[in-house]
Each structure stands twice: as C-alpha cells, then as structure tokens.
Design a protein around this motif. Structure first.
Motif, mmCIF file in Angstrom:
data_model
loop_
_atom_site.group_PDB
_atom_site.id
_atom_site.type_symbol
_atom_site.label_atom_id
_atom_site.label_comp_id
_atom_site.label_asym_id
_atom_site.label_seq_id
_atom_site.Cartn_x
_atom_site.Cartn_y
_atom_site.Cartn_z
ATOM 1 N N ARG A 18 -43.120 -35.181 1.985
ATOM 2 C CA ARG A 18 -43.328 -33.737 2.151
ATOM 3 C C ARG A 18 -42.696 -32.962 1.004
ATOM 4 N NH1 ARG A 18 -39.066 -33.149 7.098
ATOM 5 N NH2 ARG A 18 -37.180 -33.411 5.875
ATOM 6 N N SER A 19 -41.789 -33.623 0.240
ATOM 7 C CA SER A 19 -41.094 -32.991 -0.867
ATOM 8 C C SER A 19 -40.244 -31.817 -0.367
ATOM 9 C CB SER A 19 -42.099 -32.539 -1.928
ATOM 10 O OG SER A 19 -41.442 -32.056 -3.060
ATOM 11 N N CYS A 20 -39.844 -30.919 -1.261
ATOM 12 C CA CYS A 20 -39.040 -29.770 -0.877
ATOM 13 C C CYS A 20 -39.221 -28.668 -1.910
ATOM 14 C CB CYS A 20 -37.560 -30.139 -0.747
ATOM 15 S SG CYS A 20 -36.726 -30.442 -2.319
ATOM 16 N N CYS A 21 -38.764 -27.499 -1.558
ATOM 17 C CA CYS A 21 -38.770 -26.362 -2.475
ATOM 18 C C CYS A 21 -37.386 -25.742 -2.471
ATOM 19 C CB CYS A 21 -39.796 -25.318 -2.040
ATOM 20 S SG CYS A 21 -41.519 -25.856 -2.210
ATOM 21 N N TYR A 22 -36.844 -25.519 -3.659
ATOM 22 C CA TYR A 22 -35.530 -24.898 -3.723
ATOM 23 C C TYR A 22 -35.596 -23.440 -3.272
ATOM 24 C CZ TYR A 22 -34.216 -28.957 -6.578
ATOM 25 O OH TYR A 22 -33.979 -30.226 -7.032
ATOM 26 N N PRO A 23 -34.524 -22.939 -2.706
ATOM 27 C CA PRO A 23 -34.504 -21.530 -2.279
ATOM 28 C C PRO A 23 -34.711 -20.590 -3.464
ATOM 29 C CG PRO A 23 -32.618 -22.744 -1.392
ATOM 30 C CD PRO A 23 -33.260 -23.634 -2.399
ATOM 31 N N THR A 24 -35.132 -19.381 -3.162
ATOM 32 C CA THR A 24 -35.311 -18.382 -4.211
ATOM 33 C C THR A 24 -33.986 -18.008 -4.860
ATOM 34 O OG1 THR A 24 -35.187 -16.647 -2.520
ATOM 35 C CG2 THR A 24 -37.388 -17.400 -3.174
ATOM 36 N N THR A 25 -32.886 -18.345 -4.203
ATOM 37 C CA THR A 25 -31.552 -18.082 -4.755
ATOM 38 C C THR A 25 -31.100 -19.171 -5.719
ATOM 39 O OG1 THR A 25 -30.657 -19.083 -2.735
ATOM 40 C CG2 THR A 25 -30.750 -16.679 -2.830
ATOM 41 N N GLY A 26 -31.901 -20.229 -5.885
ATOM 42 C CA GLY A 26 -31.567 -21.295 -6.820
ATOM 43 C C GLY A 26 -31.301 -22.623 -6.143
ATOM 44 N N LYS A 27 -31.187 -23.663 -6.947
ATOM 45 C CA LYS A 27 -30.939 -25.007 -6.427
ATOM 46 C C LYS A 27 -29.586 -25.064 -5.726
ATOM 47 C CE LYS A 27 -30.470 -29.859 -7.821
ATOM 48 N NZ LYS A 27 -30.492 -30.826 -8.936
ATOM 49 N N PRO A 28 -29.532 -25.586 -4.504
ATOM 50 C CA PRO A 28 -28.246 -25.694 -3.805
ATOM 51 C C PRO A 28 -27.311 -26.680 -4.491
ATOM 52 C CG PRO A 28 -30.103 -25.910 -2.294
ATOM 53 C CD PRO A 28 -30.652 -26.013 -3.683
ATOM 54 N N ALA A 29 -26.052 -26.564 -4.185
ATOM 55 C CA ALA A 29 -25.046 -27.487 -4.708
ATOM 56 C C ALA A 29 -25.251 -28.871 -4.089
ATOM 57 C CB ALA A 29 -23.652 -26.971 -4.383
ATOM 58 N N GLU A 30 -24.699 -29.876 -4.743
ATOM 59 C CA GLU A 30 -24.755 -31.230 -4.190
ATOM 60 C C GLU A 30 -23.717 -31.327 -3.079
ATOM 61 O OE1 GLU A 30 -25.470 -35.564 -6.036
ATOM 62 O OE2 GLU A 30 -23.514 -34.736 -6.548
ATOM 63 N N ASP A 31 -24.120 -30.952 -1.896
ATOM 64 C CA ASP A 31 -23.238 -30.929 -0.742
ATOM 65 C C ASP A 31 -24.091 -30.958 0.517
ATOM 66 O OD1 ASP A 31 -21.002 -30.778 0.858
ATOM 67 O OD2 ASP A 31 -20.548 -28.674 0.416
ATOM 68 N N VAL A 33 -25.332 -30.150 13.340
ATOM 69 C CA VAL A 33 -26.110 -31.060 12.496
ATOM 70 C C VAL A 33 -26.097 -30.591 11.046
ATOM 71 C CG1 VAL A 33 -28.326 -32.225 12.220
ATOM 72 C CG2 VAL A 33 -27.611 -31.446 14.489
ATOM 73 N N GLN A 34 -25.704 -31.508 10.172
ATOM 74 C CA GLN A 34 -25.714 -31.237 8.738
ATOM 75 C C GLN A 34 -26.658 -32.223 8.057
ATOM 76 O OE1 GLN A 34 -21.612 -30.233 7.071
ATOM 77 N NE2 GLN A 34 -21.047 -31.087 9.056
ATOM 78 N N GLN A 35 -27.306 -31.785 6.981
ATOM 79 C CA GLN A 35 -28.264 -32.644 6.290
ATOM 80 C C GLN A 35 -27.909 -32.787 4.812
ATOM 81 O OE1 GLN A 35 -31.997 -30.655 7.069
ATOM 82 N NE2 GLN A 35 -31.627 -29.030 5.587
ATOM 83 N N TRP A 36 -28.332 -33.921 4.263
ATOM 84 C CA TRP A 36 -28.085 -34.186 2.844
ATOM 85 C C TRP A 36 -29.338 -33.779 2.065
ATOM 86 C CZ3 TRP A 36 -24.270 -34.379 -0.199
ATOM 87 C CH2 TRP A 36 -24.368 -34.931 -1.482
ATOM 88 N N PRO A 37 -29.228 -32.834 1.123
ATOM 89 C CA PRO A 37 -30.420 -32.264 0.483
ATOM 90 C C PRO A 37 -31.268 -33.262 -0.286
ATOM 91 C CG PRO A 37 -28.409 -31.559 -0.654
ATOM 92 C CD PRO A 37 -27.986 -32.211 0.632
ATOM 93 N N ALA A 38 -30.642 -34.217 -0.963
ATOM 94 C CA ALA A 38 -31.420 -35.186 -1.749
ATOM 95 C C ALA A 38 -32.327 -36.010 -0.850
ATOM 96 C CB ALA A 38 -30.486 -36.092 -2.539
#
Length: 233
Positions: free
Chosen positions: A45-58, A33-38
């Motif tokens: 519920r919104s979201c929080c970016y990882p502490t490593t930074g915003k993920p790529a658009e993928d 299972v893969q998910q689309w971040p947007a």
C-alpha cells in the motif's frame, strides 16, 4: 389496558436503550498502540509523508483504544462529538511530531486524529484534550526507541522476537504485544507495539488479554526509516 401496555413498552424500550448506551461506554483497560513508520511504508500500500514533512525515525502513536477483558471493544460512542482542533491547539505541534499520518494522500493529520477521536476517544470517558494529552504522555513515558537502543536493538537489522519483547518488558516494566507485517521480500517486520493501560489511563499494566494474531516469526526485521529507500514514498 392498552394504555398500560403502551406505557410498559415505552419503559422497556427506554431501559434497553439505556443499557445499550452504558454497555457501549463500558471498558476495562486501554490498548496504547505505537507503530514503526518504516514498516508501515514498506508494504504494497506504500505510504505518503505528512504535509509537515517526513517524520523522525521514531515510533509514532497509532491510537489509545478502550478495550474489554473479553476481547471486545466499544466504538463510536458519541455520534455528536466531532473532533475540534481548537480543543488541542496547544498540542498540535506534538501531535504532528508524535502522532503523524502516513496514509495517502498526504495530509496534516487532522483526518487521522478525527478518526481516532470519533471511533475510540469518544468511548474513553476523557474529553478531547485529555485523550490526546494522555496518549502523548504515554508515548513519552514508554520511550520505545530508547528502550530498544539500550538493549542493543537498533533500526537496520534483524532480531529475535523474544529479544525485542524482553527489551520492552525490561524498559517499560510490562509485557508488550508485538504485531508484524510482511514486506515484499517476505520478511517479517516489527510493525506495532501494544501496551496496556489501566482504565484511568494513568499507568501501564499487564494486559488482561492480547489481540489475536500478530503475524511475527521468531526472527524479525527492524527496518531503517532513515535510508533513502523510503524517500520515494
């Protein structure tokens, strides 16, 4: 007589426990299972970016889940098998990129990976390194974003559900299951893509059974993740 009865009872209990353990580990195929971040972020519920930074658009990995042909699935098969980051130390950078956590509060992903390993990975018959390596390789092999781009389907627009499914089936070679969410404007959005993998976890296959639901209309949004509207999360 009582001794024989007690021995028989103990044997019966042991047999039942053995059958339960075997049944718990038994499965027929995997859902990958893969998910689309947007779409994950564009909900109440919104979201929080990882502490490593915003993920790529993928697309990112949600999980590799053992499943059975009757629609049931095993879970939490080995209570004593905890996630050990040292087992996948050489995979961490790939996992941060391809398997990030978007849940709140922001994290480095370890909590997410721990959950996936303990609930699903312990039932996979793979060790920890094999489990995470397999999922990462399946993501690379499916290459969903490129497959959709090749079909003229890019983030930031609406498309028919059929065109998305057809593009993935053509690019990957097998029929996907597409799961949608509904944003606050009541648009159906491309959220998750399920592909099925044989129980040896080496090759994609046609799904023996699809999950229930999906929640997709005939026309769905493939929202952009690069726009500034998501940067507030």
């Amino acid at each position: 007589m009582q001794s024989e009865s007690a021995s028989f009872f103990k044997l019966l209990v042991l047999l039942c426990l053995t059958v339960l353990c075997v049944a718990q580990d038994d499965f027929d195929f995997f859902y990958f299972v893969q998910q689309w971040p947007a779409s994950y972020c564009d909900t109440k519920r919104s979201c929080c970016y990882p502490t490593t930074g915003k993920p790529a658009e993928d697309f990112s990995i949600h999980g590799l889940w053992p499943n059975r042909n009757d629609g049931s699935w095993p879970s939490n098969c080995k209570k004593d098998s905890s996630f050990d980051e040292s087992e996948v130390s050489d995979l961490i950078r790939r996992m941060e990129k391809d398997w990030p956590s978007l849940s709140c509060p922001s994290s480095d992903g370890v909590r997410f990976w721990t959950h996936e390993w303990e609930k699903h990975g312990t039932c996979s018959l793979l060790n920890q390194r094999q489990y995470f390596q397999t999922a990462l390789d399946l993501k690379q092999k499916s290459n969903l974003l490129q497959v959709l781009n090749d079909a003229g389907i890019s983030p930031g627009d609406f498309y028919s559900l059929k065109s998305i499914k057809d593009a993935i089936e053509k690019g990957v070679g097998y029929t996907p299951f597409v799961d949608c969410n509904v944003d606050q404007s009541h648009n159906h959005q491309l959220y998750q893509v399920y592909l099925c993998v044989d129980s040896s976890s080496l090759d994609f296959i046609e799904c023996p059974v699809f999950p229930h639901g999906g929640g997709c209309g005939s026309r769905i949004e493939f929202p952009s993740f690069s726009s500034s509207s998501h940067d507030e999360f």
